[in-house]
Write an enzyme that holds these catalytic residues in place. Structure first.
Site, short mmCIF file in Angstrom:
data_model
loop_
_atom_site.label_atom_id
_atom_site.label_comp_id
_atom_site.label_asym_id
_atom_site.label_seq_id
_atom_site.Cartn_x
_atom_site.Cartn_y
_atom_site.Cartn_z
N ASN A 38 0.75 -1.12 -0.02
CA ASN A 38 -0.02 -0.10 -0.20
C ASN A 38 0.76 1.22 0.03
O ASN A 38 0.43 2.34 -0.10
CB ASN A 38 -1.09 0.06 1.19
CG ASN A 38 -0.33 0.15 2.51
OD1 ASN A 38 0.99 0.19 2.67
ND2 ASN A 38 -1.21 0.14 3.57
N PHE A 39 2.07 1.08 0.16
CA PHE A 39 3.22 2.12 0.11
C PHE A 39 2.89 3.12 1.14
O PHE A 39 3.33 4.34 1.05
CB PHE A 39 3.16 2.84 -1.31
CG PHE A 39 3.67 1.90 -2.49
CD1 PHE A 39 4.98 2.01 -2.68
CD2 PHE A 39 2.81 1.18 -3.21
CE1 PHE A 39 5.51 1.24 -3.96
CE2 PHE A 39 3.21 0.34 -4.14
CZ PHE A 39 4.77 0.52 -4.41
N LEU A 85 4.88 -9.89 4.55
CA LEU A 85 5.53 -8.66 5.23
C LEU A 85 4.86 -7.38 5.36
O LEU A 85 5.35 -6.61 5.90
CB LEU A 85 7.33 -8.47 4.56
CG LEU A 85 7.90 -9.78 4.50
CD1 LEU A 85 8.03 -10.56 3.45
CD2 LEU A 85 9.39 -9.17 4.63
N SER A 128 7.30 -10.55 14.51
CA SER A 128 8.25 -9.70 15.08
C SER A 128 8.76 -10.15 16.53
O SER A 128 7.78 -10.73 17.17
CB SER A 128 7.48 -8.19 15.11
OG SER A 128 8.41 -7.60 15.91
N TYR A 152 1.13 -2.21 18.46
CA TYR A 152 1.98 -2.90 17.41
C TYR A 152 2.24 -4.09 17.86
O TYR A 152 1.83 -5.39 17.15
CB TYR A 152 3.03 -2.28 16.84
CG TYR A 152 4.18 -3.15 15.90
CD1 TYR A 152 3.66 -3.33 14.53
CD2 TYR A 152 5.21 -3.59 16.46
CE1 TYR A 152 4.63 -4.05 13.97
CE2 TYR A 152 5.89 -4.45 15.93
CZ TYR A 152 5.60 -4.53 14.63
OH TYR A 152 6.61 -5.47 13.81
N ASN A 181 15.71 -7.57 15.46
CA ASN A 181 16.01 -6.29 14.67
C ASN A 181 16.91 -6.38 13.27
O ASN A 181 18.20 -6.88 13.36
CB ASN A 181 16.71 -5.39 15.61
CG ASN A 181 15.52 -4.90 16.71
OD1 ASN A 181 15.26 -5.71 17.55
ND2 ASN A 181 14.91 -3.62 16.46
N PHE A 212 17.25 7.13 23.78
CA PHE A 212 16.08 7.09 24.71
C PHE A 212 16.67 6.42 25.94
O PHE A 212 17.20 5.06 25.80
CB PHE A 212 15.08 6.32 24.08
CG PHE A 212 14.10 6.95 23.09
CD1 PHE A 212 13.53 8.10 23.49
CD2 PHE A 212 14.31 6.45 21.84
CE1 PHE A 212 12.87 8.90 22.19
CE2 PHE A 212 13.55 7.26 20.60
CZ PHE A 212 12.80 8.51 20.88
#
Length: 321
Positions: A38-39, A85, A128, A152, A181, A212
């Protein structure tokens, strides 16, 4: 189970990992290759190398959660295998949590339905490590509890459970690849950029790099091409059917160490680094147990090398400078 002579569809194939996987799939000479994206994060620029090699690559702008449209594409192209993905990323879930969750779960359910209806032979889903939350123990095996922190992460955990339920209830041929990652070229450069392009942009602008928290949070960093290669190898292995597999190195790196490595490569070891408040939803520690992957395929991705990190840095310098 080779991809040679197969019709292969990659959702999210214009993204960072997705486009790298497209390049890897091309090496196996599939009969046809389709990208659905869907970009939101993906870019046609990421697919330019693939289009040079395979000008017949078809790119379709579509929401992969649209069941009727996705089924039409699968049937029209005689798709044999889907690599999934497509995803709304973690940072988006902090601003648009409901949309993130509904979209991600919708994508997984849509593709499970297509598999249940017998329209494809094989389904490889990218999960993930965020589904695990912060490590309760290290290394983290595939049985590690799901302590999802962000919307998420919760959506990725839910996707995995949905796919596993379809495997057990309907017998679909699906495998869950759980990358940790990934590092490499083509990561998004905009609002949802990864740490490497963020650091490079700060150095080029002569601005302090913000880390952070205390920066001692760790990640299992994997070279993106290794991840893509193992995804194809997992597809090709009968022994991997129905499994959930960590794809990572088994070595953890702190954010402080990663930033130091990037600055050393750039020749800016003394660039100013400041520590800010911890990021909401940031996991403290991630390090994969890859023994199951080694047992099935004989090895696992190697530790992220300085050469791979330098190639990544040079890529972003070329884009950002």
């Amino acid at each position: 189970m080779s991809l040679s002579g197969k019709s292969v569809l990659v959702t999210g194939g214009a993204g960072f990992i997705g486009s790298t996987l497209v390049d890897r799939i091309i090496q196996d000479d599939p009969k046809s290759l389709i990208v659905v994206d869907n970009f939101f994060l993906g870019s046609m620029t990421n697919l330019e190398p693939a289009l040079k090699v395979r000008p017949d690559l078809e790119v379709i702008r579509l929401d992969a959660a649209d069941l009727s449209a996705m089924q039409d594409i699968v049937l029209r192209h005689g798709v044999d295998t889907i690599f999934d993905l497509a995803v709304v990323p973690l940072p988006t879930s902090l601003t648009y949590p409901s949309w993130t969750v509904l979209t991600n779960i919708g994508i997984a359910t849509t593709l499970c339905e297509i598999a249940r209806r017998g329209h494809i032979e094989r389904f490889i889903h990218f999960s993930s490590s965020e589904a695990y939350g912060s490590a309760r123990y290290v290394p983290m095996d595939e049985a590690h509890p799901h302590d999802a922190i962000t919307p998420y992460a919760a959506s990725k955990s839910a996707e995995d459970h949905i796919i596993s339920s379809y495997v057990q209830t309907f017998g679909i041929d699906a495998t869950i690849v759980r990358p940790f990652n990934n590092i490499g070229p083509r990561q998004n450069l905009g609002s949802y950029a990864g740490i490497v392009p963020i650091v490079i942009r700060k150095v080029l602008a002569n601005e302090p790099i913000e880390i952070f928290g205390d920066g001692e949070q760790t990640r299992d960093l994997t070279w993106v091409r290794d991840c893509a290669d193992f995804a194809v190898r997992i597809h090709n292995s009968d022994a991997c059917q129905g499994k959930t597999l960590n794809v990572a190195t088994g070595v953890e790196t702190s954010m402080n160490d990663l930033v130091r490595r990037i600055l050393a490569i750039m020749g800016k070891p003394d660039h100013t680094v400041v520590h800010t408040d911890p990021r909401p939803g940031d996991v403290r520690r991630h390090c994969a147990d890859v023994s199951q992957l080694r047992g099935l395929l004989g090895d696992a991705p190697g530790v992220l090398s300085d050469d791979s990190l330098a190639e990544t840095v040079q890529y972003y310098l070329g884009v950002l400078a």
